[in-house]
Design an enzyme around this catalytic site. Sequence first.
Site, short mmCIF file in Angstrom:
data_model
loop_
_atom_site.label_atom_id
_atom_site.label_comp_id
_atom_site.label_asym_id
_atom_site.label_seq_id
_atom_site.Cartn_x
_atom_site.Cartn_y
_atom_site.Cartn_z
N MET A 189 0.84 -1.20 0.00
CA MET A 189 0.00 0.00 0.00
C MET A 189 0.88 1.26 0.00
O MET A 189 1.10 1.85 -1.03
CB MET A 189 -0.88 -0.02 1.24
CG MET A 189 -2.34 0.10 0.89
SD MET A 189 -3.34 0.15 2.38
CE MET A 189 -4.94 0.45 1.68
N CYS A 190 1.43 1.62 1.13
CA CYS A 190 2.24 2.83 1.34
C CYS A 190 1.35 4.07 1.37
O CYS A 190 0.31 4.12 0.74
CB CYS A 190 3.31 3.05 0.29
SG CYS A 190 4.60 1.81 0.29
N GLY A 191 1.81 5.05 2.14
CA GLY A 191 1.11 6.33 2.21
C GLY A 191 2.07 7.47 1.94
O GLY A 191 3.25 7.40 2.28
N ARG B 154 -1.43 2.53 6.38
CA ARG B 154 -1.06 2.24 4.98
C ARG B 154 0.39 1.80 4.88
O ARG B 154 0.78 1.22 3.85
CB ARG B 154 -1.24 3.49 4.10
CG ARG B 154 -2.67 3.86 3.80
CD ARG B 154 -2.70 5.00 2.79
NE ARG B 154 -2.28 4.56 1.47
CZ ARG B 154 -3.10 4.15 0.52
NH1 ARG B 154 -4.39 4.13 0.72
NH2 ARG B 154 -2.63 3.76 -0.65
N THR C 141 4.89 6.64 4.51
CA THR C 141 4.77 5.46 5.36
C THR C 141 4.84 4.26 4.44
O THR C 141 4.17 4.22 3.42
CB THR C 141 3.44 5.46 6.14
OG1 THR C 141 2.35 5.34 5.24
CG2 THR C 141 3.27 6.73 6.97
#
Lengths: 303, 236
Positions: free
Chosen positions: A1-3, A32, A149
Amino acid sequence: MCGIVGLFAKTDDVQVRLGAHLTSMLLEMNDRGPDSAGVAFYREPAPAGGSKLTLHHPDLGYEWAALAADAAAQFGGEPSAHRRENHAVVVVAAPADEAEAWVGRSHPEVRLMSAGGVIEIYKEVGLPRVFAERFGVAELDGSHALGHTRMATESRVTTDGSHPFSTGLDLCLVHNGSLSNHNRVRKDLRREGIVFRTENDSEVAAGYLMWRMREGATLDQALEGCLEDLDGFYTFAVGTADGFAVLRDPIACKPAVLAETDEWVAMASEYRAIATLPGAEGARIWEPEPATVYSWQREGVAA
Amino acid sequence: MSATAGTVERVDLAATALRDLNQRLHDQAKAAEPIGHWQILNPSGAHALACGLDAPIEVEIMGHAGYYCAGMNKRATVTVHGNAGVGLAENIMSGVVRVTGNTSQAAAATGRGGLVIVEGDASARCGISLKGADIVVRGSVGHMSAFMAQTGRMVVLGDAGDALGDSIYEARIYVRGAVKSLGADCIEKELRGEHRDEVAELLAAAGVEGVDPGEFRRYGSARKLYTFHVDNAGSY
């Protein structure tokens, strides 16, 4: 995902509270990317002719004062090192490229996180919530900042594999997505002399931008080159000395929301990160178009 | 509706776990007297809010919703007073889902029935693989909207992005503003009386007033792509 989160201040009030605002945004993106987190802040310009390096050493007891004294002995000026957890910002009385080369030669035990006149990069493994607290991100002021993130997919969870990645003096990149041709591109870039520390795909995107700009491309041109040369899914946010830029791949599967008020410009993976900002209710909000470079610069500063 | 109509059940997500809320909403499907009106406070962009409902209840989300809000909705009326993230009302079966702000990509994806209303803009892939639901967007829709849409109707009062209706089957698209480009096998078609009636019906259902159905243009399938023909092999 990652944010991804990014915030660009248009007023003094937002500048002063930039760290607090960015922290609220980053915490919304905690889930995330629970593997690691990082931020790039643009703040406290180094004195004219000088530069600042953000350095990392895993040992909290590392003698940063001694390294700063070495730098002063080499280049003159007063020794200056400000530790923040296992990172430190060292101000050097020499241009950033000279300072960077010097630290690589004389202090190979430390890792360079960023170099330039205004940039500071902090990043570490672990929950973003914990990272923000450990590094006191909320205390930082600045003209603009990016945060990330990470939910690792392509490579190991390490400090070096965390975002933002430095892509040159005062430049950094954060990435949400995954690149599928990064091994080939890394091989090509190594031939061009770009150095990689990890097997991370995002580091390849950072190296690609570094190479294109070294060869004379503007940031916008380098980003447009990504559309041709990088295969995969990405939303990129790039920090520069004067502002930031956003690019999504032509399919635009990875999320991005942009919002602007008279006080700030914000970018995030999800609206809920932007909703934490003052005046978010009345902001102009939109999703960036695929394969389109968006960029903001401070007024009165040349691109 | 239920015997408890008139009272409002308020659930504060700052104090209640999302799973507990969704469970309570699911329980209305088999409740003898379902609670007819719910308000969800402090949604703060939570994902999977009010998913899988199957009761004739009204749920108001008082703020921004995250991904997959009101997915698989049946019979319920869900209103988001704010923006919604990716996959709003995905696979909606029936009922109404309304968003007062903007929604992210893939709104009403694969929807089979019911009505999805976006009062702001919907972004990319709105109505992708639509299978019978209706969509009314007061603002604009992003690129690749109505991609492979099979049946159902989409009304857009603003503009549409690139590749509208790419590889469309038998869904019908009505756009009042500019269409940046049409996707493969999607063409403009004549807006006849029955289509004006259809647009009027959908606008009324969405509570849109003062808009002339004659201002819309109709788009649909040229029917050259979805029945395989060897002459079209290069278009796939």
